[in-house]
Design an enzyme around this catalytic site. Structure first.
Site, PDB file in Angstrom:
ATOM      1  N   GLN A 184      -4.542  -1.623   9.619  1.00  0.00           N
ATOM      2  CA  GLN A 184      -4.459  -2.937   8.971  1.00  0.00           C
ATOM      3  C   GLN A 184      -5.055  -4.003   9.900  1.00  0.00           C
ATOM      4  O   GLN A 184      -4.671  -4.112  11.056  1.00  0.00           O
ATOM      5  CB  GLN A 184      -2.989  -3.258   8.651  1.00  0.00           C
ATOM      6  CG  GLN A 184      -2.791  -4.539   7.880  1.00  0.00           C
ATOM      7  CD  GLN A 184      -3.363  -4.481   6.463  1.00  0.00           C
ATOM      8  OE1 GLN A 184      -3.283  -3.462   5.789  1.00  0.00           O
ATOM      9  NE2 GLN A 184      -3.958  -5.573   6.030  1.00  0.00           N
ATOM     10  N   LYS A 207       0.842  -1.201   0.000  1.00  0.00           N
ATOM     11  CA  LYS A 207       0.000   0.000   0.000  1.00  0.00           C
ATOM     12  C   LYS A 207       0.883   1.259   0.000  1.00  0.00           C
ATOM     13  O   LYS A 207       0.627   2.209  -0.740  1.00  0.00           O
ATOM     14  CB  LYS A 207      -0.936  -0.005   1.211  1.00  0.00           C
ATOM     15  CG  LYS A 207      -2.065  -1.008   1.073  1.00  0.00           C
ATOM     16  CD  LYS A 207      -2.844  -1.234   2.366  1.00  0.00           C
ATOM     17  CE  LYS A 207      -3.836  -2.381   2.170  1.00  0.00           C
ATOM     18  NZ  LYS A 207      -4.538  -2.767   3.401  1.00  0.00           N
ATOM     19  N   ASP A 220     -10.945   3.106   4.061  1.00  0.00           N
ATOM     20  CA  ASP A 220     -11.286   1.678   4.007  1.00  0.00           C
ATOM     21  C   ASP A 220     -12.802   1.486   3.979  1.00  0.00           C
ATOM     22  O   ASP A 220     -13.282   0.383   3.708  1.00  0.00           O
ATOM     23  CB  ASP A 220     -10.716   0.949   5.236  1.00  0.00           C
ATOM     24  CG  ASP A 220      -9.570   0.018   4.880  1.00  0.00           C
ATOM     25  OD1 ASP A 220      -9.374  -0.246   3.686  1.00  0.00           O
ATOM     26  OD2 ASP A 220      -8.888  -0.454   5.814  1.00  0.00           O
TER      27      ASP A 220
END
Ligand code: NDP
Length: 297
Positions: free
Chosen positions: A97, A53, A120
């Site tokens: 994460q 990422k 997200d």
């Protein structure tokens, strides 16, 4: 029938080129989109995802920040990190994460992220906006990526029966919402299946578009696929393989060999949905930056 391969690497590369153009346009206005990734602990798979990422951000010309906290970090420490990033003007997008260590309440961490920076799309505000089809919300990157892959590969969703196997909050459930909305890439009739679904293979055989996200290597075979159907394999599973230097290979949730002989189109693993997920995260981060400078756009 030999299925057409839906090349997620190529489609993601197109999207990433579009993102680079958007980033360049923002740079002309003096804005550099920034993504912060919070990693708690040292899970090897999570480290790989976080690195890719960060790399993707830099390649797109964005600012990237990774905050790595020890596996023993307290929830208070993690929440304080989120608060700092919420207040940081260089950061447009924040994600934590997953999974986080068991002593940390992931829900509390997600709810602490400013919804305007929740790229997200896991904060309840964005979950609600996704369910309502509100374009100001962030769609979670994997379902958003699956939808974009279908659109850009020319797979019609309107009127199609899409069966989604797996009802997680990060993949299956939001995808069922997205595909059923009255939008481009929507208007499908969606069925959301899970471990308690009766006669799963028979249900899957009614799908024009079969999307599998369960986390079991090679679980669905050709007997679950209608001839000519489009199969989207979201699964990423490590399978022991002594012939590979790392001792494992990646496999999806469908048995690629048998299914590709029946399906009309199929995503490979790796190289299907995975690259799309990262591309859509970049899209969301650029959108967050654009919303910051043009709140009414
Ligand atoms: P979860 O473990 O959160 O959810 C799995 C879902 O699959 C659950 O709804 C579960 O049902 C269902 N399921 C499990 N076994 C069966 C079965 N035998 N029959 C029917 N349904 C079953 O997984 P995620 O959604 O997080 O991930 C799914 C897969 O997708 C994983 O391989 C993951 O690595 C991959 N993934 C890939 C991404 C990418 O970028 N390509 C991103 C995110 C995930 P129930 O609810 O009843 O338990």
């Amino acid at each position: 029938m030999i299925a057409r391969i839906l090349d997620g690497v190529a489609i993601a590369a197109t999207i990433r080129a579009e993102v680079r153009d958007d980033v360049a346009a923002l740079a002309r206005e003096g804005v550099v989109p920034g993504l912060a990734v919070v990693l708690v602990g040292d899970d090897p798979a999570s480290q790989v995802y976080v690195r890719s990422k960060g790399k993707a951000c830099l390649e797109a010309g964005m600012h990237s920040e990774t905050v790595t906290l020890a596996a023993e970090a307290s929830e208070t420490e993690i929440l304080a990190t989120i608060d700092r990033l919420n207040a940081d003007p260089r950061i447009d997008g924040i994600l934590c994460q997953l999974p986080v260590p068991p002593h940390v309440n992931a829900e509390r961490v997600i709810r602490r992220i400013d919804p305007a920076k929740d790229v997200d799309g896991f904060h309840p505000v964005n979950v609600g906006k996704t369910a309502l089809g509100d374009p100001t919300g962030f769609q979670p990157a994997t379902p958003f990526g699956v939808q974009q892959l279908l659109i850009r590969a020319g797979v019609p969703t309107e009127g199609a029966h899409a069966v989604i196997v797996g009802r997680s909050n990060i993949v299956g459930r939001p995808l069922a919402n997205l595909l059923s909305l009255d939008t481009a890439g929507g208007n499908a009739t969606t069925t959301l299946a899970h471990s308690r679904t009766r006669d799963l293979a028979a249900l899957c055989r009614t799908a024009d578009i079969l999307i599998v996200a369960i986390g079991r290597a090679g679980f669905l075979g050709a007997d679950a696929v209608k001839p000519g159907a489009t199969v989207i394999d979201v699964g990423i599973n490590r399978v022991d393989d002594a012939t590979r230097p790392r001792g494992y290979r990646l496999a999806g949730d469908v048995d690629f060999e048998s299914v590709s002989a029946v399906a009309g189109a199929i995503t490979p693993v790796p190289g299907g949905v995975g690259p799309m997920t990262i591309a859509m995260l970049l899209v969301n981060t650029v959108r967050a930056a654009r919303a910051r400078v043009q709140p009414d756009a």
